[in-house]
Design a protein around this motif. Sequence first.
Motif, PDB file in Angstrom:
ATOM      1  N   VAL A  87       0.940  -1.435   0.023  1.00 51.88           N
ATOM      2  CA  VAL A  87       0.181  -0.094   0.196  1.00 51.88           C
ATOM      3  C   VAL A  87       0.781   1.230   0.033  1.00 51.88           C
ATOM      4  CG1 VAL A  87      -1.685   1.322   1.489  1.00 51.88           C
ATOM      5  CG2 VAL A  87      -1.584  -1.389   1.737  1.00 51.88           C
ATOM      6  N   GLU A  88       1.102   2.379  -0.969  1.00 52.45           N
ATOM      7  CA  GLU A  88       1.377   3.436  -1.055  1.00 52.45           C
ATOM      8  C   GLU A  88       0.559   4.142  -0.218  1.00 52.45           C
ATOM      9  OE1 GLU A  88       4.271   3.470  -2.622  1.00 52.45           O
ATOM     10  OE2 GLU A  88       3.674   1.084  -3.551  1.00 52.45           O
ATOM     11  N   PRO A  89       1.268   4.988   0.814  1.00 49.53           N
ATOM     12  CA  PRO A  89       0.925   6.761   1.547  1.00 49.53           C
ATOM     13  C   PRO A  89       0.219   7.578   0.609  1.00 49.53           C
ATOM     14  CG  PRO A  89       3.983   6.823   0.516  1.00 49.53           C
ATOM     15  CD  PRO A  89       3.515   4.939  -0.242  1.00 49.53           C
ATOM     16  N   LEU A  90      -0.779   7.504   0.743  1.00 45.41           N
ATOM     17  CA  LEU A  90      -1.458   8.933   0.373  1.00 45.41           C
ATOM     18  C   LEU A  90      -0.808  10.436   0.173  1.00 45.41           C
ATOM     19  CD1 LEU A  90      -4.341   9.287   3.019  1.00 45.41           C
ATOM     20  CD2 LEU A  90      -4.374   7.874   0.566  1.00 45.41           C
ATOM     21  N   THR A  91      -0.862  10.743  -1.231  1.00 47.46           N
ATOM     22  CA  THR A  91      -0.314  11.624  -1.673  1.00 47.46           C
ATOM     23  C   THR A  91      -1.398  13.166  -0.528  1.00 47.46           C
ATOM     24  OG1 THR A  91      -2.484  12.701  -3.269  1.00 47.46           O
ATOM     25  CG2 THR A  91      -0.360  11.445  -3.985  1.00 47.46           C
ATOM     26  N   LYS A  92      -0.437  14.232  -1.035  1.00 47.58           N
ATOM     27  CA  LYS A  92      -1.069  15.704   0.327  1.00 47.58           C
ATOM     28  C   LYS A  92      -2.440  15.537  -0.166  1.00 47.58           C
ATOM     29  CE  LYS A  92       3.524  17.584   0.533  1.00 47.58           C
ATOM     30  NZ  LYS A  92       4.502  18.284   0.736  1.00 47.58           N
ATOM     31  N   ASP A  93      -2.585  16.114  -1.163  1.00 49.43           N
ATOM     32  CA  ASP A  93      -4.036  16.043  -1.996  1.00 49.43           C
ATOM     33  C   ASP A  93      -5.071  15.555  -0.999  1.00 49.43           C
ATOM     34  OD1 ASP A  93      -3.898  18.704  -2.825  1.00 49.43           O
ATOM     35  OD2 ASP A  93      -3.411  17.550  -4.707  1.00 49.43           O
ATOM     36  N   GLU A  94      -4.561  13.650  -0.961  1.00 44.64           N
ATOM     37  CA  GLU A  94      -5.498  12.796  -0.898  1.00 44.64           C
ATOM     38  C   GLU A  94      -5.305  12.779   1.144  1.00 44.64           C
ATOM     39  OE1 GLU A  94      -4.573   9.339  -3.681  1.00 44.64           O
ATOM     40  OE2 GLU A  94      -3.437   9.319  -1.748  1.00 44.64           O
ATOM     41  N   VAL A  95      -4.346  13.204   1.035  1.00 41.07           N
ATOM     42  CA  VAL A  95      -4.326  13.430   3.083  1.00 41.07           C
ATOM     43  C   VAL A  95      -5.575  14.498   3.506  1.00 41.07           C
ATOM     44  CG1 VAL A  95      -3.321  14.424   4.794  1.00 41.07           C
ATOM     45  CG2 VAL A  95      -2.504  12.256   3.738  1.00 41.07           C
ATOM     46  N   LYS A  96      -5.547  15.523   2.799  1.00 42.80           N
ATOM     47  CA  LYS A  96      -6.687  16.910   3.187  1.00 42.80           C
ATOM     48  C   LYS A  96      -8.352  15.970   2.451  1.00 42.80           C
ATOM     49  CE  LYS A  96      -7.421  21.437   1.362  1.00 42.80           C
ATOM     50  NZ  LYS A  96      -7.924  21.742   2.761  1.00 42.80           N
ATOM     51  N   GLY A  97      -8.134  15.820   1.917  1.00 41.69           N
ATOM     52  CA  GLY A  97      -9.648  14.857   1.474  1.00 41.69           C
ATOM     53  C   GLY A  97      -9.988  14.648   2.537  1.00 41.69           C
ATOM     54  N   TYR A  98      -8.755  13.858   2.485  1.00 46.55           N
ATOM     55  CA  TYR A  98      -8.992  12.555   3.955  1.00 46.55           C
ATOM     56  C   TYR A  98     -10.155  12.986   5.382  1.00 46.55           C
ATOM     57  CZ  TYR A  98      -8.850   8.256   7.068  1.00 46.55           C
ATOM     58  OH  TYR A  98      -9.390   7.263   7.732  1.00 46.55           O
ATOM     59  N   VAL A  99      -8.783  13.915   5.706  1.00 47.37           N
ATOM     60  CA  VAL A  99      -9.454  14.572   7.145  1.00 47.37           C
ATOM     61  C   VAL A  99     -10.413  15.645   6.619  1.00 47.37           C
ATOM     62  CG1 VAL A  99      -8.051  16.844   8.376  1.00 47.37           C
ATOM     63  CG2 VAL A  99      -6.873  14.597   7.764  1.00 47.37           C
ATOM     64  N   ASP A 100     -10.397  16.534   5.625  1.00 46.57           N
ATOM     65  CA  ASP A 100     -11.745  17.200   5.538  1.00 46.57           C
ATOM     66  C   ASP A 100     -13.042  16.391   5.671  1.00 46.57           C
ATOM     67  OD1 ASP A 100      -9.828  18.924   5.314  1.00 46.57           O
ATOM     68  OD2 ASP A 100     -10.271  19.304   2.705  1.00 46.57           O
ATOM     69  N   HIS A 101     -12.748  14.909   4.557  1.00 48.41           N
ATOM     70  CA  HIS A 101     -13.753  14.590   4.967  1.00 48.41           C
ATOM     71  C   HIS A 101     -14.244  13.995   5.822  1.00 48.41           C
ATOM     72  CE1 HIS A 101     -16.873  11.354   3.244  1.00 48.41           C
ATOM     73  NE2 HIS A 101     -16.066  10.444   4.164  1.00 48.41           N
ATOM     74  N   HIS A 102     -13.422  13.531   7.497  1.00 47.76           N
ATOM     75  CA  HIS A 102     -13.845  12.931   8.174  1.00 47.76           C
ATOM     76  C   HIS A 102     -14.174  13.814   9.087  1.00 47.76           C
ATOM     77  CE1 HIS A 102     -13.657   8.490   7.394  1.00 47.76           C
ATOM     78  NE2 HIS A 102     -12.677   8.905   6.869  1.00 47.76           N
TER      79      HIS A 102
END
Length: 123
Positions: A87-102
Motif C-alpha cells: 500500500v502506497e502512502p496517500l498524497t498531500k491532496d488525498e490526506v487533505k481530502g481524507y481529513v476534510d471528509h472525516h
Amino acid sequence: MDLFRQIQYAVTTSFHERKVTPVFILDEMQMAKDVFLSDLNLLFNFQMDSSNPFMLLLCGLPYLRDRLTLNHHNRPLAQRLLLSHQVEPLTKDEVKGYVDHHMSLAGAKHPIFMDDAMEALAV
C-alpha cells in the motif's frame, strides 16, 4: 504437533463440510520471530498443492517482504504466497481530502487544521 493437527482439522472441516473458507489475518508480522514464520509454513502445509481450504493474510511493514524473501528459514513460506501487495502512502491532496471528509462527518462547520498542519500530516 497435536495443536497443529487440531487447527488443520478445523480448517479442513470448515472448508469441506461447512463450505466456509477460513481467513486468518496476522498483523505486525514484520516483528514475528523466524521460528513463528517457520511454524506457519508447517501449520498450513497440508494438501495445499491440490486445494486452498483457507486464506492467510500476512500484514506488516515493507521489511516483512524482505524477511520472507532474503532469510533462508522463511523462503518456504514466501514460496507459498500467491500475492504480495504494498500500500502506497496517500498524497498531500488525498490526506487533505481524507481529513476534510472525516471532519465533516464529525460535524465540523469550519476548517480545523491550518495548511501547515495539513502539510505536516501528509509527511
